[in-house]
Design a protein around this motif. Structure first.
Motif, PDB file in Angstrom:
ATOM      1  N   PHE B 423       0.803  -1.212   0.000  1.00 28.46           N
ATOM      2  CA  PHE B 423       0.000   0.000   0.000  1.00 28.46           C
ATOM      3  C   PHE B 423       0.838   1.266   0.000  1.00 28.46           C
ATOM      4  O   PHE B 423       0.314   2.350  -0.054  1.00 28.46           O
ATOM      5  N   MET B 425       3.711   4.004  -1.216  1.00 32.08           N
ATOM      6  CA  MET B 425       4.324   4.549  -2.410  1.00 32.08           C
ATOM      7  C   MET B 425       5.816   4.232  -2.402  1.00 32.08           C
ATOM      8  O   MET B 425       6.374   3.783  -3.382  1.00 32.08           O
ATOM      9  N   VAL B 426       6.435   4.528  -1.271  1.00 32.53           N
ATOM     10  CA  VAL B 426       7.857   4.266  -1.140  1.00 32.53           C
ATOM     11  C   VAL B 426       7.999   3.038  -0.278  1.00 32.53           C
ATOM     12  O   VAL B 426       7.666   3.053   0.888  1.00 32.53           O
ATOM     13  N   LEU B 516      -0.841  17.989  -7.635  1.00 35.40           N
ATOM     14  CA  LEU B 516      -1.388  16.657  -7.406  1.00 35.40           C
ATOM     15  C   LEU B 516      -2.865  16.705  -7.051  1.00 35.40           C
ATOM     16  O   LEU B 516      -3.634  15.835  -7.459  1.00 35.40           O
ATOM     17  N   THR B 517      -3.236  17.734  -6.310  1.00 34.52           N
ATOM     18  CA  THR B 517      -4.667  17.884  -6.030  1.00 34.52           C
ATOM     19  C   THR B 517      -5.437  18.068  -7.325  1.00 34.52           C
ATOM     20  O   THR B 517      -6.496  17.478  -7.531  1.00 34.52           O
ATOM     21  N   ILE B 519      -4.599  17.077 -10.334  1.00 36.33           N
ATOM     22  CA  ILE B 519      -4.650  15.826 -11.094  1.00 36.33           C
ATOM     23  C   ILE B 519      -5.697  14.880 -10.501  1.00 36.33           C
ATOM     24  O   ILE B 519      -6.464  14.230 -11.213  1.00 36.33           O
ATOM     25  N   GLU B 520      -5.720  14.847  -9.183  1.00 34.49           N
ATOM     26  CA  GLU B 520      -6.723  13.982  -8.561  1.00 34.49           C
ATOM     27  C   GLU B 520      -8.128  14.448  -8.888  1.00 34.49           C
ATOM     28  O   GLU B 520      -9.035  13.630  -9.096  1.00 34.49           O
ATOM     29  N   CYS B 523      -9.084  13.390 -12.322  1.00 37.09           N
ATOM     30  CA  CYS B 523      -9.441  11.973 -12.395  1.00 37.09           C
ATOM     31  C   CYS B 523     -10.739  11.671 -11.702  1.00 37.09           C
ATOM     32  O   CYS B 523     -11.289  10.589 -11.863  1.00 37.09           O
ATOM     33  N   HIS B 525     -10.720  11.210  -8.665  1.00 35.12           N
ATOM     34  CA  HIS B 525     -10.291  10.279  -7.621  1.00 35.12           C
ATOM     35  C   HIS B 525     -10.051  11.062  -6.346  1.00 35.12           C
ATOM     36  O   HIS B 525      -9.138  11.868  -6.282  1.00 35.12           O
ATOM     37  N   TYR B 526     -10.869  10.849  -5.358  1.00 36.45           N
ATOM     38  CA  TYR B 526     -10.729  11.643  -4.134  1.00 36.45           C
ATOM     39  C   TYR B 526      -9.697  11.011  -3.234  1.00 36.45           C
ATOM     40  O   TYR B 526     -10.007  10.245  -2.357  1.00 36.45           O
ATOM     41  N   HIS B 528      -5.732  11.178  -1.248  1.00 36.37           N
ATOM     42  CA  HIS B 528      -4.971  11.795  -0.180  1.00 36.37           C
ATOM     43  C   HIS B 528      -4.889  13.301  -0.328  1.00 36.37           C
ATOM     44  O   HIS B 528      -5.187  14.059   0.593  1.00 36.37           O
ATOM     45  N   HIS B 530      -6.579  15.337  -2.247  1.00 33.88           N
ATOM     46  CA  HIS B 530      -7.860  16.033  -2.321  1.00 33.88           C
ATOM     47  C   HIS B 530      -8.365  16.373  -0.937  1.00 33.88           C
ATOM     48  O   HIS B 530      -8.746  17.507  -0.651  1.00 33.88           O
TER      49      HIS B 530
END
Lengths: 208, 790
Positions: B423, B425-426, B516-517, B519-520, B523, B525-526, B528, B530
């Motif tokens: 889950f 990212m890094v 990033l907000t 881009i979300e 999409c 896509h709600y 982190h 957002h």
């Protein structure tokens, strides 16, 4: 609304399939007949409160983001181009060797660089940087303009100091080149920060 | 008795300083040991009267009828009434002197972490007291520990918690804290029960539930120990926040498990319903603690909005509200530690925007001081309590405990990381996992919880448990604590980055957030970002206006950051008198002059320059003034020691350095002449006070005072056509902005005063800045991290 769900579904299916971005024939291309234009993006409500929405939208129509040799802007894009732009935000796939990490970093930083360098001369000049800061502070109202200038100038000075170091009074520093930009954000873990997760996207709705 | 010992200390006075210091410390330790029994010995004699002379007088009066008066007692002895505060002070003094002492022995403290040394000292002191008196006072009283020693450390941790990395890794941290601790507790408890069943180990009287209780006590990673050890190894931020965050958040789990098993140990059986209630209880404890803390945090923030007139008690509000949050949570058996963390983290952005700079410094220093002393005391008491006992050594139990703790930690971390990496990212590498597992230190909390066990109910088991707990604590602190540093070096784990946040990084952090907000949002896509953005906007719109006084509530973060950095540079310039700064600034002589907008006539030919010719001297002046206005990237240049002002003679521009230094010396002299107008004594060149003021994570800076009835100051506009001697009374904020702007704009000098003008301007800058220093103004700053959620 329709645009969102279409995009959502399409992107999720693409990302989960985990392949290189290449033009793929997909069902949705048939369903969504016309290419996107800038006005379509303006219909997204949440984007309206974003201070840098113009630049984000511009980024989708910037040919430099489509391919390495692209140049200039277009007015319409299709799904493939949209996906290419979105793929810049792919989460890094582990494990990554150092070369892979480097290339991912370069790719993402290139995207950022293109966003700042609006006149496409390969350099971010003081004016362009000022514009960036002004946009960021555009929601703050009165304080914005003057302080934005000050901040941008200080930032520029810092870049110059880092990149070039010693400069004679008659030398000119014209702008931040891509290499300087890389050096500047060397400590910034861009490969992990500049990613969007598309985890729980099971619903792929058909768009009419 | 103790005179002899003091004399003994004087014997080796011709030896070098560290050895002398060591002897002095030894003397003090023994003094400690001898005074305490003295105090204890005199207590049986109390009950009569203070003052030996007077008591004689009374006794006489009682026994004889004659009324002859004794001479007035000039000197008397009365230890009893000051006994308790005296002993407390003596312990605190011992702790502080120990800390001093360790810095006299740099070689030792580089190998052995401080916590180990302190435990050894505690052992020595305990041993000394036991030798003298046959009985050690019970110092690690549970009440003392949980109500006095622990809260400062946790508050310090919570107030200065780096919110951004914490929130980014919250999922991982929670997994480790909750699931990891549960796993540890059940694994250790279960296997220990199995071990106890071994026939000839004489442990068969320990049932399953006591074993599980023991497991839950021993499984929690201890924040005090983690802080003490990790502070010295400087690993990267991610690992630090993971282990540290885990140690803070597992308190809720520990509290619930502890009470659960304690209740059930008495009852004897556990049903499914009880288990279910336990889960509910966990949620209540954790969330309740956080809510209580957040509530107190908001109240504290609100209170700080109105402290404009009584700046002096501002720090008090912070401390008292936090402590109340802790105690309130403890009343309801909620997690006090989580309440404290929540309170500190919630109140901080608002409080810091409201309070004065001096209050901020006070809060910071008090917290660091208390937590430092607390930590030292805890480790010393741990040593003393070890000597005190009661102990019952059982080889099987103890070794089984140690091994099981290690094994369960490793398995837990590896297993959890496997799940978590899906889950994240890094991803967490093997090296990271090793450090996380190895950094799972146990400490005094486990010991105190063991101490809390009811003596009556856990008759035979308590001593065994305590011994095992102490052994595990010692093992982790000594063995793991000492070896973690070389292991970090060996494994080449990424260290903490020393570079401070630069303005560019700040700009790009914000830019990236918005990007990033966006881009979300595109999409649909709600994610982190957002929600983070939504929260930030809510915060800005409603909460800040409510909790922050005056104009500060509208200031965007980037601007606050920039002002803070600028002022910090300015303060550094002033405090060092300017002279010693110069060499370090030399390598970069870039000024705004070099950065031209693109639409200047491209490559200026040598004959026609965009700028008129400037004399070399004038250029130097301008450059110096600009440098005093603009932020400099000192962190990327050579860091010259204040003591070594002489630059390498081979370095180019050495002559320039000398020239500039001379000019700055002149400025210096001018400032000193004007010193009688300044209310702040000029700091000496190497002021350890200021250098120590920069603790790692917070840049200290003033903010420009906002026009809340702006105090007019004397300013000279840099580019004004007026003669330098005339002054204008202008509003400060307008001036500041304009000055920055005109300083940066670098118009071809219309301010064509003589060279002297430049110096005067520079000097007046300094005056303005020092005036700021002397002002207990309301300007305050937000920390380099962010207001609510980043």
């Amino acid at each position: 609304m329709k645009l969102e769900t279409c995009l959502t579904g399409f992107v999720s299916s693409h990302v989960r399939s985990n392949t290189h971005v290449a033009p793929r024939v997909t069902p949705w291309l048939f369903f969504y007949p016309h290419p996107f234009r800038k006005e379509d993006f303006n219909g997204i409500p949440d984007l309206a409160s974003n201070p840098i929405r113009t630049q984000i939208v511009e980024a989708f129509f910037d040919q430099r983001n489509f391919s390495k040799d692209g140049d200039g802007k277009v007015d319409e894009i299709g799904f493939e181009e949209f996906l290419v732009v979105m793929s810049h935000f792919r989460p890094p796939s582990l494990p990554m060797t150092d070369e892979q990490r480097d290339s991912v970093r370069k790719e993402k930083l290139r995207f950022l660089f293109n966003m700042h360098d609006s006149d496409n001369d390969g350099m971010i000049t003081l004016e362009e940087y000022r514009h960036v800061v002004e946009e960021l502070l555009s929601r703050s109202g009165a304080l914005g303009k003057e302080t934005a200038k000050g901040i941008a100038d200080a930032a520029m000075l810092e870049v110059a100091s880092i990149s070039v170091g010693h400069m004679e009074p008659d030398e000119f520093y014209e702008g931040i080149t891509f290499d300087h930009f890389l050096k500047l954000l060397a400590t910034f873990e861009i490969e992990s920060k500049m990613s969007v997760r598309f985890l729980n996207m099971d619903t792929i709705t058909l768009c009419k | 008795m103790f005179w002899r010992r003091a004399a003994h200390g004087r014997v080796g006075f011709r030896r070098s300083l560290p050895e002398l210091g060591l002897l002095l410390l030894a003397t003090l330790v023994l003094l400690e040991g001898s005074v305490l029994p003295l105090g204890a010995a005199s207590s049986p004699e109390t009950g009569i009267t203070p003052g030996a002379g007077v008591s004689h007088g009374h006794a006489d009066k009682n026994h004889s009828e004659t009324k002859h008066k004794k001479p007035f007692p000039v000197l008397g002895l009365n230890y009893d009434s000051v006994k308790t505060p005296f002993e407390i002070s003596l312990w605190v003094l011992l702790a502080s002197l120990m800390k001093l002492g360790f810095h006299l022995l740099p070689r030792v403290s580089s190998i052995v972490p401080e916590s180990c040394l302190l435990i050894v000292v505690g052992l020595l002191v305990g041993g000394g007291i036991k030798l003298i008196r046959e009985e050690v006072p019970p110092v690690l009283d549970t009440k003392l520990f949980f109500y006095c020693l622990l809260p400062p450390i946790i508050l310090d941790a919570g107030y200065f918690l780096p919110i951004r990395p914490f929130m980014e890794n919250l999922g991982t941290i929670l997994m480790f804290a909750v699931v990891g601790t549960l796993w540890n507790a059940f694994f250790v408890g279960g296997f220990l029960f199995a071990v106890c069943q071994i026939p000839h180990a004489s442990l068969s009287h320990i049932g399953l539930l006591p074993c599980l209780l023991f497991g839950s006590i021993i499984s929690a990673v201890d924040p005090v120990a983690v802080l003490a050890v990790f502070e010295e190894i400087h690993i990267n931020e991610l690992l630090h926040i993971l282990v540290f965050g885990e140690s803070l958040l597992n308190d809720a789990v520990t509290v619930v498990l502890y009470h659960l098993f304690e209740e059930f140990s008495e009852a004897g059986t556990v049903t499914v319903l009880d288990g279910f209630l336990g889960v509910i209880s966990f949620l209540v404890v954790a969330l309740g603690g956080v809510l209580v803390g957040a509530f107190y945090g908001f109240v504290a923030a609100l209170t700080s909005r109105f402290t404009y007139h009584i700046r002096v008690i501002e720090p008090l509000f912070v401390f008292v509200y936090s402590y109340m949050a802790y105690l309130s949570a403890e009343v309801f058996h909620l997690s006090g530690i989580m309440a404290l963390i929540a309170c500190g983290a919630v109140m901080r952005p608002y409080v810091e925007a409201n309070i004065s700079h001096k209050s901020h410094t006070t809060i910071k220093y008090f917290l660091k001081m208390w937590s430092s002393v607390s930590e030292t005391l805890i480790f010393i008491f741990l040593g003393v309590a070890t000597v005190e006992g009661p102990h019952q050594w059982n080889w099987v139990f103890v070794t089984a405990t140690v091994i099981l703790c290690l094994v369960s930690r490793v398995i837990g971390v590896v297993g959890l990381t496997f799940v978590i990496n899906k889950f994240r990212m890094v991803n967490l590498t093997t090296k990271d996992q090793f450090i996380i597992a190895y950094g799972g230190l146990r400490g005094a909390i486990a010991f105190s919880l063991g101490f809390l066990l009811d003596i009556e109910h856990f008759k035979d088991m308590r001593e065994i448990f305590l011994t095992a707990i102490i052994t595990v604590v010692f093992f982790t602190v000594f063995v793991q604590g000492m070896t973690i540093k070389p292991l970090v070096e060996l494994l080449a784990v990424k260290k903490k980055q020393e570079a401070k946040r630069s303005i560019n990084e700040e700009i790009h952090t914000q830019f990236l957030d918005h990007l990033l907000t966006g881009i979300e949002d595109i999409c649909g896509h709600y994610g982190h970002h957002h929600w983070k953005d939504k929260l930030n906007r809510f915060n800005k719109k409603y909460v800040k206006g409510f909790l922050i006084a005056g104009e500060r509530s509208k200031e965007p973060q980037l601007i606050a950051f920039y002002h803070k950095l600028e002022m910090k540079q300015a303060i550094q310039l002033v405090e060092s008198g300017g002279g010693s700064k110069l060499p370090s600034a030399m390598p970069s002589t870039v000024s705004m002059q070099n950065i031209q907008p693109k639409n200047q006539p491209p490559p200026p030919k040598p004959t026609e320059r965009a700028l008129p010719q400037l004399t070399k001297g004038r250029e130097e002046e301008i450059r110096k003034i600009l440098r005093s206005n603009l932020q400099r990237t000192r962190q990327r240049l050579h860091s010259y020691n204040r003591h070594t002002l002489v630059a390498d003679p081979d370095e180019e521009g050495f002559q320039d350095i000398i020239l500039k230094k001379q000019k700055m010396m002149e400025l210096d002299r001018k400032i000193k002449e004007m010193a009688n107008y300044l209310s702040v004594p000029s700091h000496p060149k190497d002021s350890p006070t200021m250098s120590r003021a920069r603790l790692a994570s917070d840049p200290q800076a003033y903010n420009i005072k906002l026009p809340a009835g702006g105090v007019p100051t004397i300013q000279v506009d840099l580019a004004s056509p007026q003669s330098p001697d005339s002054v204008n009374l202008l509003d400060e904020i307008g001036k500041a902005e304009q000055k920055e702007d005109s300083g940066l704009m670098m118009k071809p000098p219309e301010s064509n005063g003589p060279e002297k003008a430049g110096e005067k301007d520079g000097w007046r800058d300094q005056q303005k800045l020092t005036r700021c220093l002397s002002d207990p103004g309301p300007g305050a700053e937000e920390d380099e991290d962010e207001p609510f959620l980043p």
